[in-house]
Enzyme design. Structure first.
Site, PDB file in Angstrom:
ATOM      1  N   LYS A  57       0.787  -1.238   0.000  1.00 35.97           N
ATOM      2  CA  LYS A  57       0.000   0.000   0.000  1.00 35.97           C
ATOM      3  C   LYS A  57       0.818   1.287   0.000  1.00 35.97           C
ATOM      4  CE  LYS A  57      -3.423  -0.708  -0.646  1.00 35.97           C
ATOM      5  NZ  LYS A  57      -3.814  -1.267  -1.988  1.00 35.97           N
ATOM      6  N   THR A  58       2.049   1.194  -0.430  1.00 33.42           N
ATOM      7  CA  THR A  58       2.870   2.405  -0.432  1.00 33.42           C
ATOM      8  C   THR A  58       3.098   2.955  -1.841  1.00 33.42           C
ATOM      9  OG1 THR A  58       4.840   1.020  -0.508  1.00 33.42           O
ATOM     10  CG2 THR A  58       4.120   1.777   1.673  1.00 33.42           C
ATOM     11  N   GLY A  59       2.527   2.286  -2.841  1.00 36.95           N
ATOM     12  CA  GLY A  59       2.738   2.720  -4.222  1.00 36.95           C
ATOM     13  C   GLY A  59       3.628   1.752  -4.988  1.00 36.95           C
ATOM     14  N   THR A  60       3.724   0.531  -4.495  1.00 35.23           N
ATOM     15  CA  THR A  60       4.638  -0.436  -5.119  1.00 35.23           C
ATOM     16  C   THR A  60       4.187  -0.848  -6.523  1.00 35.23           C
ATOM     17  OG1 THR A  60       3.512  -2.291  -4.021  1.00 35.23           O
ATOM     18  CG2 THR A  60       5.439  -1.361  -2.900  1.00 35.23           C
ATOM     19  N   THR A  61       2.874  -0.862  -6.764  1.00 34.08           N
ATOM     20  CA  THR A  61       2.398  -1.242  -8.105  1.00 34.08           C
ATOM     21  C   THR A  61       2.737  -0.142  -9.110  1.00 34.08           C
ATOM     22  OG1 THR A  61       0.566  -2.316  -6.977  1.00 34.08           O
ATOM     23  CG2 THR A  61       0.408  -2.145  -9.374  1.00 34.08           C
ATOM     24  N   LYS A 276      -6.094   0.646  -7.432  1.00 37.13           N
ATOM     25  CA  LYS A 276      -4.914   1.435  -7.060  1.00 37.13           C
ATOM     26  C   LYS A 276      -5.266   2.902  -7.198  1.00 37.13           C
ATOM     27  CE  LYS A 276      -2.717  -2.310  -6.519  1.00 37.13           C
ATOM     28  NZ  LYS A 276      -2.297  -2.807  -5.205  1.00 37.13           N
ATOM     29  N   GLY A 277      -5.269   3.597  -6.073  1.00 34.60           N
ATOM     30  CA  GLY A 277      -5.729   4.978  -6.051  1.00 34.60           C
ATOM     31  C   GLY A 277      -7.234   4.980  -5.849  1.00 34.60           C
ATOM     32  N   ARG A 278      -7.667   4.305  -4.801  1.00 38.50           N
ATOM     33  CA  ARG A 278      -9.109   4.204  -4.525  1.00 38.50           C
ATOM     34  C   ARG A 278      -9.638   5.534  -3.996  1.00 38.50           C
ATOM     35  NH1 ARG A 278      -7.657  -1.179  -2.281  1.00 38.50           N
ATOM     36  NH2 ARG A 278      -8.651  -2.699  -3.648  1.00 38.50           N
ATOM     37  N   TYR A 280     -11.890   7.134  -1.211  1.00 38.78           N
ATOM     38  CA  TYR A 280     -12.532   6.876   0.085  1.00 38.78           C
ATOM     39  C   TYR A 280     -12.433   8.133   0.948  1.00 38.78           C
ATOM     40  CZ  TYR A 280      -7.609   5.299   0.747  1.00 38.78           C
ATOM     41  OH  TYR A 280      -6.248   5.182   0.738  1.00 38.78           O
TER      42      TYR A 280
END
Ligand code: A3P
Length: 325
Positions: A57-61, A276-278, A280
């Site tokens: 959840k840190t931007g790894t994708t 990715k980049g939800r 909420y």
């Protein structure tokens, strides 16, 4: 000296050396005795030069997709089991052995210029991963992406809600992070996955037991999100990959996504998927205050660690420490 059939011999051996029951795979070509018995049909080159270890959840994708745009950088093949990540060093896949792992990598076309890598975001906080990774890939470079651990925790909670995890659906984020040891097991498990990866310094120290400081690069995940071209330049210099690829041209900001995406033909943006980049709601101020306090000492540890390593401090870490001091 007495010998036995193979299975009995193995049983005998592990009775004498029980600590060797768990395998620790090494590169067969790093030891002449191993190389001599390694099949001529096999190679030792189908291994990554660097790893993106997470945390989740840190931007790894996003980092994975940006790296894959580079002409000299090649990612592992996606795993059919986990959709993308190999997750070799972190869990049961490790027992499949190094042939299984190497099958995720293409034969390098030119060993000296190809930079193969894989990204498995749960390596970061899995205790056995650094030892296993260093045994097989002692010269690898390691990239870790860090964002404010409070935001990481909240992103994981939202991820679990999106995946219909009952503990996340039935409890507010505040209840999750404040759950005490008498809370139901599933709530505690969710709390652990929200909070534990964010104790960054502890996990990084594990990696530093097995890798030299100059093999480790900390990526500021907040900057990766706001200015990926700048971050990608720093990563390329760290890796020593040439030529330096110009990400300013390769990426473009997409207003409707609210993130940087790949620029494709016709000047259009190709962004990561919905997961990715939800979208909420913002974290409540109460939860933010609670987590700032929860992570204060851990963030101080991270500050000391980065100072010791001579690595720049991520902007979010400076801000967080200023606002909680
Ligand atoms: P959110 O969906 O909570 O916003 P990972 O890939 O490690 O699971 O990280 C997912 C997070 O990457 C997203 O969390 C998002 O904030 C962040 N991110 C950073 N740069 C991004 C980009 N260019 N596109 C999409 N998400 C990005």
């Amino acid at each position: 000296l007495q010998t036995l059939p193979p299975v009995q011999l193995a049983e005998k051996y592990f009775q004498i050396f029980p600590e060797e029951r768990d395998p620790l795979w090494q590169n067969p070509c790093h030891d002449k005795r191993h190389k001599d018995i390694w099949s001529k049909e096999k190679t030792c080159d189908r291994l990554p030069r660097f790893l993106v270890i997470g945390p989740q959840k840190t931007g790894t994708t996003a980092l994975h997709s940006f790296l894959s745009l580079h002409p000299a950088i090649t990612s592992s093949f996606p795993s059919p089991m986990t959709f993308e990540e190999i997750q070799f060093f972190s869990g049961a896949n490790y027992d499949n052995g190094i042939d299984w792992y190497m099958d995720f990598f293409p034969f390098p076309s030119n060993v000296s210029t190809d930079f193969m890598f894989e990204k498995s975001a749960n390596y970061f906080d899995t205790e056995v991963a650094p030892k296993r990774a260093a045994a097989l890939l002692p010269r690898a470079k390691i990239l870790a992406v860090l964002i404010n651990p409070s935001d990481r925790a909240y992103s994981w909670y939202q991820h679990q809600r999106a995946h219909q995890d009952p503990a996340a659906l039935n409890n507010t984020f505040h209840l999750v992070v404040k759950a005490d040891p008498s809370a139901p097991k599933d709530l505690q498990a969710l709390q652990r996955r929200c909070l534990n990866p964010g104790t960054y310094a502890t996990h990084l120290e594990h990696w530093l037991l097995h890798y030299q400081p100059n093999q480790l690069h900390i990526v500021d995940g907040a900057l990766l999100r706001s200015n990926p071209a700048l971050v990608m330049e720093g990563i390329q210099r760290f890796l020593g990959v040439t030529p330096i690829f110009n990400y300013t041209q390769a990426l473009m900001y997409d207003d409707s996504k609210g993130f940087w995406c790949q620029r494709v033909e016709g000047g259009r943006a190709k962004c990561l998927g919905k997961s990715k980049g939800r979208k909420y709601p913002e974290m409540s101020p109460e939860s933010r205050a609670f987590l700032a306090e929860y992570y204060r000492e851990h963030n101080m540890e991270l500050l000391r660690l980065l100072n010791r390593l001579g690595q720049p401090l991520p902007s979010w870490l400076r801000q967080e420490l200023q606002s909680t001091s």
